[in-house]
Each structure stands twice: as structure tokens, then as C-alpha cells.
Write a protein that holds these residues in place. Sequence first.
Motif, PDB file in Angstrom:
ATOM      1  N   VAL A 161       0.838  -1.208   0.000  1.00 44.70           N
ATOM      2  CA  VAL A 161       0.000   0.000   0.000  1.00 44.70           C
ATOM      3  C   VAL A 161       0.869   1.253   0.000  1.00 44.70           C
ATOM      4  CG1 VAL A 161      -1.532   1.405   1.453  1.00 44.70           C
ATOM      5  CG2 VAL A 161      -2.076  -1.001   1.012  1.00 44.70           C
ATOM      6  N   TRP A 162       1.856   1.279   0.894  1.00 40.42           N
ATOM      7  CA  TRP A 162       2.736   2.438   0.978  1.00 40.42           C
ATOM      8  C   TRP A 162       3.542   2.625  -0.310  1.00 40.42           C
ATOM      9  CZ3 TRP A 162       2.938   6.296   4.440  1.00 40.42           C
ATOM     10  CH2 TRP A 162       2.242   6.128   5.643  1.00 40.42           C
ATOM     11  N   ASP A 163       4.032   1.528  -0.866  1.00 39.72           N
ATOM     12  CA  ASP A 163       4.810   1.623  -2.104  1.00 39.72           C
ATOM     13  C   ASP A 163       3.983   2.236  -3.234  1.00 39.72           C
ATOM     14  OD1 ASP A 163       7.048   0.588  -0.917  1.00 39.72           O
ATOM     15  OD2 ASP A 163       6.773  -1.456  -1.708  1.00 39.72           O
ATOM     16  N   LYS A 164       2.747   1.767  -3.371  1.00 44.68           N
ATOM     17  CA  LYS A 164       1.912   2.265  -4.465  1.00 44.68           C
ATOM     18  C   LYS A 164       1.530   3.721  -4.264  1.00 44.68           C
ATOM     19  CE  LYS A 164      -2.024   1.138  -7.366  1.00 44.68           C
ATOM     20  NZ  LYS A 164      -3.016   0.108  -7.732  1.00 44.68           N
ATOM     21  N   ILE A 165       1.115   4.080  -3.052  1.00 46.21           N
ATOM     22  CA  ILE A 165       0.685   5.459  -2.794  1.00 46.21           C
ATOM     23  C   ILE A 165       1.844   6.436  -2.959  1.00 46.21           C
ATOM     24  CG2 ILE A 165      -0.056   7.038  -0.956  1.00 46.21           C
ATOM     25  CD1 ILE A 165      -1.963   4.876   0.015  1.00 46.21           C
ATOM     26  N   LEU A 166       2.984   6.122  -2.387  1.00 43.77           N
ATOM     27  CA  LEU A 166       4.119   7.044  -2.483  1.00 43.77           C
ATOM     28  C   LEU A 166       4.684   7.090  -3.899  1.00 43.77           C
ATOM     29  CD1 LEU A 166       5.961   6.352   0.897  1.00 43.77           C
ATOM     30  CD2 LEU A 166       4.462   8.267   0.312  1.00 43.77           C
ATOM     31  N   SER A 167       4.631   5.968  -4.600  1.00 43.42           N
ATOM     32  CA  SER A 167       5.148   5.926  -5.971  1.00 43.42           C
ATOM     33  C   SER A 167       4.343   6.834  -6.904  1.00 43.42           C
ATOM     34  CB  SER A 167       5.122   4.490  -6.499  1.00 43.42           C
ATOM     35  OG  SER A 167       5.529   4.445  -7.847  1.00 43.42           O
ATOM     36  N   ILE A 168       3.022   6.743  -6.825  1.00 41.61           N
ATOM     37  CA  ILE A 168       2.169   7.537  -7.722  1.00 41.61           C
ATOM     38  C   ILE A 168       2.003   8.975  -7.221  1.00 41.61           C
ATOM     39  CG2 ILE A 168      -0.130   7.762  -8.744  1.00 41.61           C
ATOM     40  CD1 ILE A 168       1.485   5.426  -9.847  1.00 41.61           C
ATOM     41  N   ASN A 169       1.691   9.116  -5.945  1.00 41.41           N
ATOM     42  CA  ASN A 169       1.317  10.432  -5.421  1.00 41.41           C
ATOM     43  C   ASN A 169       2.498  11.372  -5.223  1.00 41.41           C
ATOM     44  OD1 ASN A 169      -1.009   8.936  -5.274  1.00 41.41           O
ATOM     45  ND2 ASN A 169      -1.508   9.461  -3.166  1.00 41.41           N
ATOM     46  N   VAL A 170       3.678  10.818  -4.976  1.00 38.76           N
ATOM     47  CA  VAL A 170       4.831  11.674  -4.664  1.00 38.76           C
ATOM     48  C   VAL A 170       5.971  11.493  -5.679  1.00 38.76           C
ATOM     49  CG1 VAL A 170       6.501  12.363  -2.908  1.00 38.76           C
ATOM     50  CG2 VAL A 170       4.232  11.532  -2.217  1.00 38.76           C
ATOM     51  N   LYS A 171       6.461  10.265  -5.787  1.00 31.65           N
ATOM     52  CA  LYS A 171       7.637  10.043  -6.636  1.00 31.65           C
ATOM     53  C   LYS A 171       7.375  10.410  -8.089  1.00 31.65           C
ATOM     54  CE  LYS A 171       9.192   5.869  -7.733  1.00 31.65           C
ATOM     55  NZ  LYS A 171       9.825   4.515  -7.590  1.00 31.65           N
ATOM     56  N   SER A 172       6.225   9.998  -8.629  1.00 31.49           N
ATOM     57  CA  SER A 172       5.950  10.300 -10.037  1.00 31.49           C
ATOM     58  C   SER A 172       5.767  11.801 -10.249  1.00 31.49           C
ATOM     59  CB  SER A 172       4.715   9.544 -10.515  1.00 31.49           C
ATOM     60  OG  SER A 172       3.532  10.064  -9.938  1.00 31.49           O
ATOM     61  N   ALA A 173       5.258  12.508  -9.232  1.00 34.86           N
ATOM     62  CA  ALA A 173       5.114  13.966  -9.341  1.00 34.86           C
ATOM     63  C   ALA A 173       6.482  14.615  -9.501  1.00 34.86           C
ATOM     64  CB  ALA A 173       4.401  14.512  -8.109  1.00 34.86           C
ATOM     65  N   PHE A 174       7.456  14.132  -8.723  1.00 36.90           N
ATOM     66  CA  PHE A 174       8.819  14.666  -8.846  1.00 36.90           C
ATOM     67  C   PHE A 174       9.443  14.280 -10.184  1.00 36.90           C
ATOM     68  CE2 PHE A 174      13.364  13.677  -8.558  1.00 36.90           C
ATOM     69  CZ  PHE A 174      13.846  14.978  -8.482  1.00 36.90           C
ATOM     70  N   LEU A 175       9.300  13.012 -10.575  1.00 35.58           N
ATOM     71  CA  LEU A 175       9.948  12.547 -11.809  1.00 35.58           C
ATOM     72  C   LEU A 175       9.362  13.212 -13.051  1.00 35.58           C
ATOM     73  CD1 LEU A 175      10.399   8.757 -10.957  1.00 35.58           C
ATOM     74  CD2 LEU A 175      12.144  10.567 -10.957  1.00 35.58           C
ATOM     75  N   MET A 176       8.061  13.502 -13.038  1.00 37.94           N
ATOM     76  CA  MET A 176       7.459  14.256 -14.145  1.00 37.94           C
ATOM     77  C   MET A 176       8.047  15.664 -14.197  1.00 37.94           C
ATOM     78  SD  MET A 176       5.351  12.952 -16.368  1.00 37.94           S
ATOM     79  CE  MET A 176       4.774  14.526 -16.986  1.00 37.94           C
ATOM     80  N   THR A 177       8.220  16.258 -13.030  1.00 37.69           N
ATOM     81  CA  THR A 177       8.810  17.594 -12.972  1.00 37.69           C
ATOM     82  C   THR A 177      10.230  17.578 -13.529  1.00 37.69           C
ATOM     83  OG1 THR A 177       7.495  18.105 -11.001  1.00 37.69           O
ATOM     84  CG2 THR A 177       9.384  19.519 -11.441  1.00 37.69           C
ATOM     85  N   LYS A 178      10.981  16.565 -13.133  1.00 43.01           N
ATOM     86  CA  LYS A 178      12.369  16.446 -13.606  1.00 43.01           C
ATOM     87  C   LYS A 178      12.434  16.317 -15.123  1.00 43.01           C
ATOM     88  CE  LYS A 178      16.649  14.034 -12.445  1.00 43.01           C
ATOM     89  NZ  LYS A 178      17.285  12.992 -11.589  1.00 43.01           N
ATOM     90  N   LEU A 179      11.446  15.641 -15.711  1.00 41.47           N
ATOM     91  CA  LEU A 179      11.419  15.472 -17.165  1.00 41.47           C
ATOM     92  C   LEU A 179      11.102  16.769 -17.904  1.00 41.47           C
ATOM     93  CD1 LEU A 179       9.582  12.053 -17.772  1.00 41.47           C
ATOM     94  CD2 LEU A 179      11.940  12.625 -18.405  1.00 41.47           C
ATOM     95  N   VAL A 180      10.187  17.571 -17.342  1.00 43.97           N
ATOM     96  CA  VAL A 180       9.728  18.752 -18.089  1.00 43.97           C
ATOM     97  C   VAL A 180      10.591  19.989 -17.865  1.00 43.97           C
ATOM     98  CG1 VAL A 180       7.341  17.920 -18.073  1.00 43.97           C
ATOM     99  CG2 VAL A 180       8.081  19.536 -16.308  1.00 43.97           C
ATOM    100  N   VAL A 181      11.318  20.061 -16.760  1.00 42.88           N
ATOM    101  CA  VAL A 181      12.087  21.270 -16.439  1.00 42.88           C
ATOM    102  C   VAL A 181      13.052  21.689 -17.552  1.00 42.88           C
ATOM    103  CG1 VAL A 181      13.974  22.111 -14.961  1.00 42.88           C
ATOM    104  CG2 VAL A 181      11.836  21.324 -13.942  1.00 42.88           C
TER     105      VAL A 181
END
Length: 306
Positions: A161-181
Motif C-alpha cells: 500500500v505504501w509503495d503504491k501510494i508514495l510511488s504515484i502520489n509523490v515520486k511520479s510527481a517529482f519525476l514528471m517535474t524532472k522530465l519537463v524542467v
Amino acid sequence: MAGVCICKYKVFKFKFSLSILLLLRICRGSISVMLSSVFRCLRTYPVAGQRSMSQSSLVGKVAIVTASTDGIGLAAAQALGKRGAHVVVSSRRQPNVDKAVALLQSQSIRVTGTTCNVGNGEDREKLVQMTLDQCGGIDILVSNAAVNPFLGNIMDSTEDVWDKILSINVKSAFLMTKLVVPHMEKRGGGNVVFVSSVAGYQPMQALGPYSVSKTALLGLTRALAPELAHSNIRVNCVAPGIIKTRFSSVLWRNEEIIDEFKKQLSIKRIGEPEEIGGVIAFLCSEEASYITGETITVTGGIGCRL
């Protein structure tokens, strides 16, 4: 004697008439100068309404909005698109993408749609590359994707549960930002907006892991803002309260839960997605040009503090 008085009266009348004419000419000249100044001022400094419209315009901007075929994501795409941005919407399911694209096109919004699971690295890269290929650049990222696969006592939550929530809600938000910057930097700057939640400030019972993930977005906003400010990229966050979306239906369809929430509300109703979309569009506009590293709570008056 009478003749002299009449003569003096005529002279006085003539001088008085002449004075009136001179006064009228002076006034007319002053009025002309004054009007010229007013029109010159209006040309230089547009009226408040015109200036506001210009500043809030997003014409020529390209905006990626994740999880944007429903709810707050779709409302954000609408708000950005109505201000002139070309919006790129995405979802994990093609039928949802097709439906959202058709709706936005019916509202005369420039839109491109694709499937994307933000938890998948290849999908994130595909979303960014497709945006570059079809729109020529990226100016705005609204990171809205979130999941909540768990309801219950936080002590009963599992590692998965923690892996899925943190992966989508937090980690992917950062990684998307890193891609577009890097692509925002090529355009001279940009805007990133994370969609958090009132639960990030006030953890909700039975939503412990989700609440923690939303608190993490508040920290991510504060961490990224000073680093990206050097590239003229502003990073902000929106924390909605209880909004009438399919995602939050487990809350607002429960009358007992909603009655308890309404006790905390100043505005005694559930929020609408459009009320969040408008705030997101504001944060991406020039009207918010001096705002970065901030979270705007849109909660109907629920007190929010960490």
C-alpha cells in the motif's frame, strides 16, 4: 450725462464679452490638453479590466495535466484551455481520453490527448515526447495523478500500500517535474503546480497513508521552488478540501461524514472541481508572477496548519 453713461456701458459690455470669449478659448484649450493627456494615458496604461485580461492570458502556452479526464484534472485543463493554453490531457484508459478530448474540443479548447500511467517511466517519457512533437514545447505541468488503494486504520496498512501510494502520489510527481524542467528552461521559464489535499494538513481518519503522501507534496513544493526559481520556473501547490469528484465520492456520498465536515466549513457546501481549476489557472498566470513555494488551500474555510 446720460450719453456718457451709455457709452461707458457699451465699452464695459464689449470688454466683458471679450473676456468671456478669451476665457472660453482658454478653457477649450485646457479641456483639449486634458483630454489628450487622458487618451495618451489610456494608451500607455490600459484600464484595469484590460490589463487583468492580458495578464491572465495563457495564449501560446502548452500545459500538461496528468490524470485529467475527470474531476479536478479535467477542470484544470478546462480552466487553462479557456485562457488560451494548448492542453495535453492523459489517463490510463483510452476511452476516458477520447471522451475528455471531445468535451474540450466542443468548448473550443486546443487539446491533445494520450494514455499515460504516470507510475510507469516509459509512459512519462512518451507523454513528454508526444507533447514536444505535437505542441513544440512545455510551459506548464499540473501534477494531479493520485491513488488511494487503502481505507482503514493506518496500522493495518501494508508495505505494498505504501509503495503504491508514495510511488504515484509523490515520486511520479517529482519525476514528471524532472522530465519537463529542461524543456521549460528552453522556453524561458514555466510553472509547476502540484495537487495536494486538505488531508495533507489535517490527516483524515481511514486515509492515513494517502494523507501522508499529500503532506509530502507540500514539502516537495517548498524544496523545488528555490532551486527552480533560478530558471524562472515557479512551483506551487493547491490543497483542495472535499470536492465533488468521483475520486472523493466515498466521502461526500456518506451523509454522516459530510455532516461532520460541514461543522468545520465556513462555506457550508461541498466544493466543485471548477473552483480548484480556476485557482490552478491563476497560479500559472502572470497575475501570480511573484508567488512560488506556496500552497493555496481551497477548502471552504477549514482551518489548515501543520
